[in-house]
Design a protein around this motif. Sequence first.
Motif, PDB file in Angstrom:
ATOM      1  N   PHE A 126       0.833  -1.195   0.000  1.00 11.21           N
ATOM      2  CA  PHE A 126       0.000   0.000   0.000  1.00 11.21           C
ATOM      3  C   PHE A 126       0.870   1.247   0.000  1.00 11.21           C
ATOM      4  O   PHE A 126       1.564   1.521   0.969  1.00 11.21           O
ATOM      5  CB  PHE A 126      -0.906   0.004   1.238  1.00 11.21           C
ATOM      6  CG  PHE A 126      -1.682  -1.270   1.388  1.00 11.21           C
ATOM      7  CD1 PHE A 126      -2.780  -1.535   0.597  1.00 11.21           C
ATOM      8  CD2 PHE A 126      -1.284  -2.233   2.308  1.00 11.21           C
ATOM      9  CE1 PHE A 126      -3.496  -2.708   0.729  1.00 11.21           C
ATOM     10  CE2 PHE A 126      -1.989  -3.424   2.441  1.00 11.21           C
ATOM     11  CZ  PHE A 126      -3.095  -3.661   1.651  1.00 11.21           C
ATOM     12  N   GLY A 127       0.837   1.986  -1.089  1.00 13.76           N
ATOM     13  CA  GLY A 127       1.647   3.194  -1.196  1.00 13.76           C
ATOM     14  C   GLY A 127       0.977   4.374  -0.528  1.00 13.76           C
ATOM     15  O   GLY A 127       0.648   5.361  -1.191  1.00 13.76           O
ATOM     16  N   ARG A 128       0.757   4.290   0.762  1.00 10.07           N
ATOM     17  CA  ARG A 128       0.046   5.354   1.481  1.00 10.07           C
ATOM     18  C   ARG A 128       1.042   6.374   2.026  1.00 10.07           C
ATOM     19  O   ARG A 128       1.979   6.012   2.743  1.00 10.07           O
ATOM     20  CB  ARG A 128      -0.777   4.762   2.617  1.00 10.07           C
ATOM     21  CG  ARG A 128      -1.886   3.839   2.108  1.00 10.07           C
ATOM     22  CD  ARG A 128      -2.525   3.048   3.213  1.00 10.07           C
ATOM     23  NE  ARG A 128      -3.591   2.189   2.678  1.00 10.07           N
ATOM     24  CZ  ARG A 128      -4.157   1.207   3.354  1.00 10.07           C
ATOM     25  NH1 ARG A 128      -3.770   0.945   4.586  1.00 10.07           N
ATOM     26  NH2 ARG A 128      -5.108   0.479   2.803  1.00 10.07           N
ATOM     27  N   PRO A 129       0.875   7.658   1.702  1.00  6.12           N
ATOM     28  CA  PRO A 129       1.831   8.669   2.146  1.00  6.12           C
ATOM     29  C   PRO A 129       2.054   8.694   3.649  1.00  6.12           C
ATOM     30  O   PRO A 129       3.167   8.909   4.114  1.00  6.12           O
ATOM     31  CB  PRO A 129       1.195   9.981   1.653  1.00  6.12           C
ATOM     32  CG  PRO A 129       0.363   9.573   0.486  1.00  6.12           C
ATOM     33  CD  PRO A 129      -0.169   8.214   0.844  1.00  6.12           C
ATOM     34  N   GLY A 130       0.974   8.479   4.425  1.00  7.82           N
ATOM     35  CA  GLY A 130       1.135   8.493   5.875  1.00  7.82           C
ATOM     36  C   GLY A 130       2.069   7.410   6.376  1.00  7.82           C
ATOM     37  O   GLY A 130       2.783   7.585   7.363  1.00  7.82           O
ATOM     38  N   TYR A 131       2.067   6.258   5.701  1.00  7.38           N
ATOM     39  CA  TYR A 131       2.989   5.182   6.067  1.00  7.38           C
ATOM     40  C   TYR A 131       4.436   5.628   5.897  1.00  7.38           C
ATOM     41  O   TYR A 131       5.305   5.284   6.700  1.00  7.38           O
ATOM     42  CB  TYR A 131       2.733   3.954   5.208  1.00  7.38           C
ATOM     43  CG  TYR A 131       1.580   3.087   5.640  1.00  7.38           C
ATOM     44  CD1 TYR A 131       1.012   3.205   6.898  1.00  7.38           C
ATOM     45  CD2 TYR A 131       1.054   2.120   4.781  1.00  7.38           C
ATOM     46  CE1 TYR A 131      -0.044   2.397   7.295  1.00  7.38           C
ATOM     47  CE2 TYR A 131      -0.009   1.307   5.172  1.00  7.38           C
ATOM     48  CZ  TYR A 131      -0.545   1.451   6.422  1.00  7.38           C
ATOM     49  OH  TYR A 131      -1.587   0.647   6.800  1.00  7.38           O
TER      50      TYR A 131
ATOM     51  N   ASP B  63      -6.761   4.674   4.843  1.00 13.78           N
ATOM     52  CA  ASP B  63      -6.428   4.919   3.448  1.00 13.78           C
ATOM     53  C   ASP B  63      -5.275   5.898   3.311  1.00 13.78           C
ATOM     54  O   ASP B  63      -4.472   5.802   2.373  1.00 13.78           O
ATOM     55  CB  ASP B  63      -7.657   5.466   2.691  1.00 13.78           C
ATOM     56  CG  ASP B  63      -8.733   4.411   2.467  1.00 13.78           C
ATOM     57  OD1 ASP B  63      -8.422   3.216   2.629  1.00 13.78           O
ATOM     58  OD2 ASP B  63      -9.873   4.792   2.161  1.00 13.78           O
ATOM     59  N   LYS B  64      -5.188   6.836   4.248  1.00 12.37           N
ATOM     60  CA  LYS B  64      -4.111   7.816   4.229  1.00 12.37           C
ATOM     61  C   LYS B  64      -2.823   7.269   4.858  1.00 12.37           C
ATOM     62  O   LYS B  64      -1.767   7.899   4.751  1.00 12.37           O
ATOM     63  CB  LYS B  64      -4.537   9.064   5.000  1.00 12.37           C
ATOM     64  CG  LYS B  64      -5.687   9.837   4.374  1.00 12.37           C
ATOM     65  CD  LYS B  64      -5.246  10.630   3.150  1.00 12.37           C
ATOM     66  CE  LYS B  64      -6.335  11.568   2.677  1.00 12.37           C
ATOM     67  NZ  LYS B  64      -5.916  12.346   1.503  1.00 12.37           N
ATOM     68  N   GLY B  65      -2.919   6.128   5.553  1.00 12.05           N
ATOM     69  CA  GLY B  65      -1.750   5.602   6.249  1.00 12.05           C
ATOM     70  C   GLY B  65      -1.496   6.256   7.581  1.00 12.05           C
ATOM     71  O   GLY B  65      -0.385   6.212   8.111  1.00 12.05           O
ATOM     72  N   TRP B  66      -2.536   6.863   8.165  1.00  5.66           N
ATOM     73  CA  TRP B  66      -2.363   7.546   9.447  1.00  5.66           C
ATOM     74  C   TRP B  66      -2.530   6.610  10.635  1.00  5.66           C
ATOM     75  O   TRP B  66      -2.194   6.978  11.759  1.00  5.66           O
ATOM     76  CB  TRP B  66      -3.367   8.689   9.564  1.00  5.66           C
ATOM     77  CG  TRP B  66      -3.144   9.781   8.554  1.00  5.66           C
ATOM     78  CD1 TRP B  66      -1.990  10.050   7.881  1.00  5.66           C
ATOM     79  CD2 TRP B  66      -4.106  10.745   8.112  1.00  5.66           C
ATOM     80  NE1 TRP B  66      -2.169  11.121   7.037  1.00  5.66           N
ATOM     81  CE2 TRP B  66      -3.447  11.576   7.169  1.00  5.66           C
ATOM     82  CE3 TRP B  66      -5.438  10.986   8.427  1.00  5.66           C
ATOM     83  CZ2 TRP B  66      -4.110  12.630   6.510  1.00  5.66           C
ATOM     84  CZ3 TRP B  66      -6.098  12.043   7.799  1.00  5.66           C
ATOM     85  CH2 TRP B  66      -5.425  12.858   6.851  1.00  5.66           C
TER      86      TRP B  66
END
Length: 218
Positions: A101-106, A214-217
Motif C-alpha cells: 500500500f503506497g500510502r503517504p502516511g505510512y 487509506d491515508k496511512g495515518w
Amino acid sequence: MSNQPESGGTPTGDPVRCLRLLLAEDQSMVREALAALLSLEHDLEVVAQAARGDEVLAQARAHEIDVALLDIEMPGMTGLDAAALLRDELPGVKVVILTTFGRPGYLRRAMEAGAEAFLVKDAPAAQLADAVRRVLRGERVIDPVLAAAALADGASPLTEREREVLRAAADGSTNAEIAAALHLSQGTVRNYLSLAIQKTGARNRAEAVRTARDKGWL
C-alpha cells in the motif's frame, strides 16, 4: 565491511562476507519468493524469516543481521512498530520497509520509526537489492512516487492519542470498551473520537477509521 563486494572475493583473496538479511512478511508465498530472489544476489543472504511483527527483534538478535526488510501489516506487531523497536534495541541494524500500500502516511511514520528505505513490494528484485546496499552506505532510499505523494498530502492531522482511540474503535468497540482498554473516561474517548472525525472530514467513526487507514495515518 565492504558494501560493494566483488564476486571473486576481497583484494587479499579473503572470501566475501554476504550481507545478512531478515525478511518479515506474513504471506508465506510472497516471503519465500522475495527470499529466493534476494538470495540470487552474490553478496546477499536471507538468514532469517518472520511471519509476525513480534518475532522480528528475537530473529534479528539470534541471526546477527545487517538489514531487516519489513512488511507493514503483520499480525502481532506492525512493521512500523517493529522498525521502532529495532531502532531502540539494535541501532546497528538498517531497516527497509516494504509495502503493498503506497500510502503517504505510512512513509512519514516509517521515517519516524527509523527506517532507511521505503519501497513497494512489486519493485524489481534488483532495485530492492540495490536499496539494501545503499542503506548500508548510509543512504536513504525512498520510492520517488511515494515521496511526492507524501509531500502533496501533508502530515497526519491526528495526535498520537487520537490515533490510539481511533485504532481501538476500528473493531466496533463501544466507548465504554475503548475507555476500559485505554484507561480513559468515556467522556474523554468521545472527545478524541469527535476530534478524529472532524480532522478526517468524516461523518462517523467508521468513516474516520477508513479515511485514516487509506491515508496511512493508523
